[in-house]
Design a protein around this motif. Structure first.
Motif, PDB file in Angstrom:
ATOM      1  N   TYR A 194      41.736  -6.333  10.566  1.00  0.00           N
ATOM      2  CA  TYR A 194      41.179  -6.491   9.229  1.00  0.00           C
ATOM      3  C   TYR A 194      40.861  -7.953   9.006  1.00  0.00           C
ATOM      4  N   LEU A 195      39.618  -8.337   9.279  1.00  0.00           N
ATOM      5  CA  LEU A 195      39.236  -9.738   9.333  1.00  0.00           C
ATOM      6  C   LEU A 195      39.364 -10.430   7.994  1.00  0.00           C
ATOM      7  N   ILE A 196      39.171  -9.700   6.905  1.00  0.00           N
ATOM      8  CA  ILE A 196      39.264 -10.333   5.605  1.00  0.00           C
ATOM      9  C   ILE A 196      40.697 -10.764   5.317  1.00  0.00           C
ATOM     10  N   ASP A 197      41.688 -10.049   5.893  1.00  0.00           N
ATOM     11  CA  ASP A 197      43.082 -10.456   5.736  1.00  0.00           C
ATOM     12  C   ASP A 197      43.341 -11.780   6.437  1.00  0.00           C
ATOM     13  N   ASP A 198      42.697 -11.985   7.579  1.00  0.00           N
ATOM     14  CA  ASP A 198      42.860 -13.243   8.299  1.00  0.00           C
ATOM     15  C   ASP A 198      42.404 -14.418   7.457  1.00  0.00           C
ATOM     16  N   LEU A 199      41.327 -14.208   6.683  1.00  0.00           N
ATOM     17  CA  LEU A 199      40.828 -15.290   5.858  1.00  0.00           C
ATOM     18  C   LEU A 199      41.846 -15.715   4.815  1.00  0.00           C
ATOM     19  N   SER A 200      42.647 -14.778   4.322  1.00  0.00           N
ATOM     20  CA  SER A 200      43.623 -15.100   3.296  1.00  0.00           C
ATOM     21  C   SER A 200      44.761 -15.951   3.845  1.00  0.00           C
ATOM     22  N   MET A 201      44.864 -16.064   5.153  1.00  0.00           N
ATOM     23  CA  MET A 201      45.909 -16.887   5.771  1.00  0.00           C
ATOM     24  C   MET A 201      45.501 -18.353   5.866  1.00  0.00           C
ATOM     25  N   LYS A 202      44.358 -18.683   5.289  1.00  0.00           N
ATOM     26  CA  LYS A 202      43.851 -20.050   5.273  1.00  0.00           C
ATOM     27  C   LYS A 202      43.684 -20.618   6.679  1.00  0.00           C
ATOM     28  N   GLU A 203      43.199 -19.783   7.571  1.00  0.00           N
ATOM     29  CA  GLU A 203      42.916 -20.257   8.923  1.00  0.00           C
ATOM     30  C   GLU A 203      41.543 -20.912   8.914  1.00  0.00           C
ATOM     31  N   SER A 204      41.511 -22.195   8.676  1.00  0.00           N
ATOM     32  CA  SER A 204      40.233 -22.879   8.489  1.00  0.00           C
ATOM     33  C   SER A 204      39.335 -22.789   9.720  1.00  0.00           C
ATOM     34  N   TRP A 205      39.921 -22.648  10.898  1.00  0.00           N
ATOM     35  CA  TRP A 205      39.106 -22.562  12.097  1.00  0.00           C
ATOM     36  C   TRP A 205      38.203 -21.335  12.061  1.00  0.00           C
ATOM     37  N   ARG A 206      38.610 -20.293  11.334  1.00  0.00           N
ATOM     38  CA  ARG A 206      37.799 -19.086  11.257  1.00  0.00           C
ATOM     39  C   ARG A 206      36.501 -19.337  10.485  1.00  0.00           C
ATOM     40  N   LEU A 207      36.533 -20.297   9.583  1.00  0.00           N
ATOM     41  CA  LEU A 207      35.314 -20.636   8.865  1.00  0.00           C
ATOM     42  C   LEU A 207      34.247 -21.172   9.813  1.00  0.00           C
ATOM     43  N   PHE A 208      34.678 -21.864  10.862  1.00  0.00           N
ATOM     44  CA  PHE A 208      33.715 -22.365  11.836  1.00  0.00           C
ATOM     45  C   PHE A 208      33.108 -21.213  12.636  1.00  0.00           C
ATOM     46  N   LYS A 209      33.884 -20.157  12.872  1.00  0.00           N
ATOM     47  CA  LYS A 209      33.329 -18.981  13.536  1.00  0.00           C
ATOM     48  C   LYS A 209      32.259 -18.321  12.666  1.00  0.00           C
ATOM     49  N   ILE A 210      32.532 -18.250  11.369  1.00  0.00           N
ATOM     50  CA  ILE A 210      31.558 -17.681  10.444  1.00  0.00           C
ATOM     51  C   ILE A 210      30.284 -18.518  10.439  1.00  0.00           C
ATOM     52  N   MET A 211      30.442 -19.838  10.366  1.00  0.00           N
ATOM     53  CA  MET A 211      29.287 -20.723  10.398  1.00  0.00           C
ATOM     54  C   MET A 211      28.513 -20.560  11.692  1.00  0.00           C
ATOM     55  N   ALA A 212      29.234 -20.404  12.802  1.00  0.00           N
ATOM     56  CA  ALA A 212      28.573 -20.248  14.099  1.00  0.00           C
ATOM     57  C   ALA A 212      27.752 -18.960  14.136  1.00  0.00           C
ATOM     58  N   GLU A 213      28.282 -17.875  13.562  1.00  0.00           N
ATOM     59  CA  GLU A 213      27.525 -16.619  13.523  1.00  0.00           C
ATOM     60  C   GLU A 213      26.249 -16.776  12.699  1.00  0.00           C
ATOM     61  N   LEU A 214      26.349 -17.473  11.585  1.00  0.00           N
ATOM     62  CA  LEU A 214      25.171 -17.717  10.763  1.00  0.00           C
ATOM     63  C   LEU A 214      24.118 -18.519  11.524  1.00  0.00           C
ATOM     64  N   VAL A 215      24.558 -19.589  12.163  1.00  0.00           N
ATOM     65  CA  VAL A 215      23.627 -20.445  12.897  1.00  0.00           C
ATOM     66  C   VAL A 215      22.996 -19.682  14.061  1.00  0.00           C
ATOM     67  N   ASP A 216      23.804 -18.939  14.809  1.00  0.00           N
ATOM     68  CA  ASP A 216      23.268 -18.166  15.933  1.00  0.00           C
ATOM     69  C   ASP A 216      22.244 -17.141  15.442  1.00  0.00           C
ATOM     70  N   GLY A 217      22.551 -16.485  14.319  1.00  0.00           N
ATOM     71  CA  GLY A 217      21.628 -15.498  13.779  1.00  0.00           C
ATOM     72  C   GLY A 217      20.311 -16.129  13.368  1.00  0.00           C
ATOM     73  N   PHE A 218      20.382 -17.251  12.660  1.00  0.00           N
ATOM     74  CA  PHE A 218      19.162 -17.939  12.240  1.00  0.00           C
ATOM     75  C   PHE A 218      18.336 -18.380  13.448  1.00  0.00           C
ATOM     76  N   ASP A 219      18.994 -18.918  14.457  1.00  0.00           N
ATOM     77  CA  ASP A 219      18.285 -19.377  15.647  1.00  0.00           C
ATOM     78  C   ASP A 219      17.612 -18.216  16.386  1.00  0.00           C
ATOM     79  N   SER A 220      18.323 -17.104  16.497  1.00  0.00           N
ATOM     80  CA  SER A 220      17.811 -15.982  17.285  1.00  0.00           C
ATOM     81  C   SER A 220      16.675 -15.245  16.594  1.00  0.00           C
ATOM     82  N   LEU A 221      16.714 -15.197  15.261  1.00  0.00           N
ATOM     83  CA  LEU A 221      15.791 -14.339  14.533  1.00  0.00           C
ATOM     84  C   LEU A 221      14.639 -15.087  13.865  1.00  0.00           C
ATOM     85  N   SER A 222      14.614 -16.381  13.985  1.00  0.00           N
ATOM     86  CA  SER A 222      13.656 -17.178  13.217  1.00  0.00           C
ATOM     87  C   SER A 222      12.202 -16.889  13.572  1.00  0.00           C
TER      88      SER A 222
END
Length: 218
Positions: free
Chosen positions: A7-35
């Motif tokens: 349950y990935l949303i539960d992981d976010l509640s643990m304040k694992e800041s490194w996971r925010l970089f994974k989210i950012m990476a998915e956004l960037v990869d998506g924008f790059d691939s689909l542009s």
């Protein structure tokens, strides 16, 4: 409990800041691939349909017509009606895109993709569907299809995105929902009658493609 890690949303509640970089990476990869995919139509529908079923064949025909008209076809990249849409687009020589989500039960991507993006977060994947699609087609489906459909309607209703064509294909399937919206939701004034103008219901691939062509200029 190890099972709770799915349950990935539960992981976010643990304040694992490194996971925010994974989210950012998915956004960037998506924008790059689909542009550079060009004008695209997203097709949603059940993952549970098999190639011998009429809905599968109907979806394949629709995607083929869209591809021949010049539209990129985007799906969730999985089996069922997603596979049918990707298959139809690829067979017609068009761009066939899959936004594949990694799930605990290991939904496998289909073999008809010529561009695949992988996601762990549904909300990042939804951003890509909305950002790069110029029209939505909802084939019959379950919670996932309904989720994508109503998310787009909410975003348009609240002026978070520009209006674009939303088509529900199959009046025999969607008619009950439309009737319920009219009888219950509008009657109780939870929606205005004009809100139903945000989507259309059609029964044939030709009607769908003609409507999209009138509203999405290549």
């Amino acid at each position: 409990m190890n099972g709770s890690r799915q349950y990935l949303i539960d992981d976010l509640s643990m304040k694992e800041s490194w996971r925010l970089f994974k989210i950012m990476a998915e956004l960037v990869d998506g924008f790059d691939s689909l542009s550079d995919i060009g004008p695209a139509v997203s097709i949603f529908g059940s993952a549970r349909m098999t190639p011998d079923e009429p809905l599968y064949q109907l979806t394949e025909k629709l995607a083929g017509l869209l591809a021949k008209t010049g539209y990129t076809v985007i799906t969730g990249g999985g089996p069922g009606l997603m596979e049918a849409a990707n298959k139809g687009a690829a067979a017609a020589g068009g761009a066939s895109v899959g936004l594949h989500i990694h799930l605990p039960f290991e939904q496998k991507y289909n073999q008809y993709l010529n561009l695949r993006c992988d996601f762990r977060y549904f909300f990042v994947r939804k951003v890509m569907f909305v950002k790069y699609a110029m029209a939505y087609v909802a084939m019959p489906g379950g919670f996932g299809t309904l989720d994508e459909l109503f998310e787009a309607l909410v975003l348009i209703q609240t002026h978070r995105i520009k209006p674009f064509p939303i088509i529900l294909m199959g009046s025999d399937y969607w008619g009950g929902l439309v009737d319920w919206l009219k009888k219950e939701v509008i009657t109780r004034k939870f929606l205005g009658e004009e809100d139903l103008d945000m989507f259309r219901v059609y029964d044939t691939p030709e009607e769908v493609v003609a409507f999209i062509k009138r509203h999405v200029i290549l």
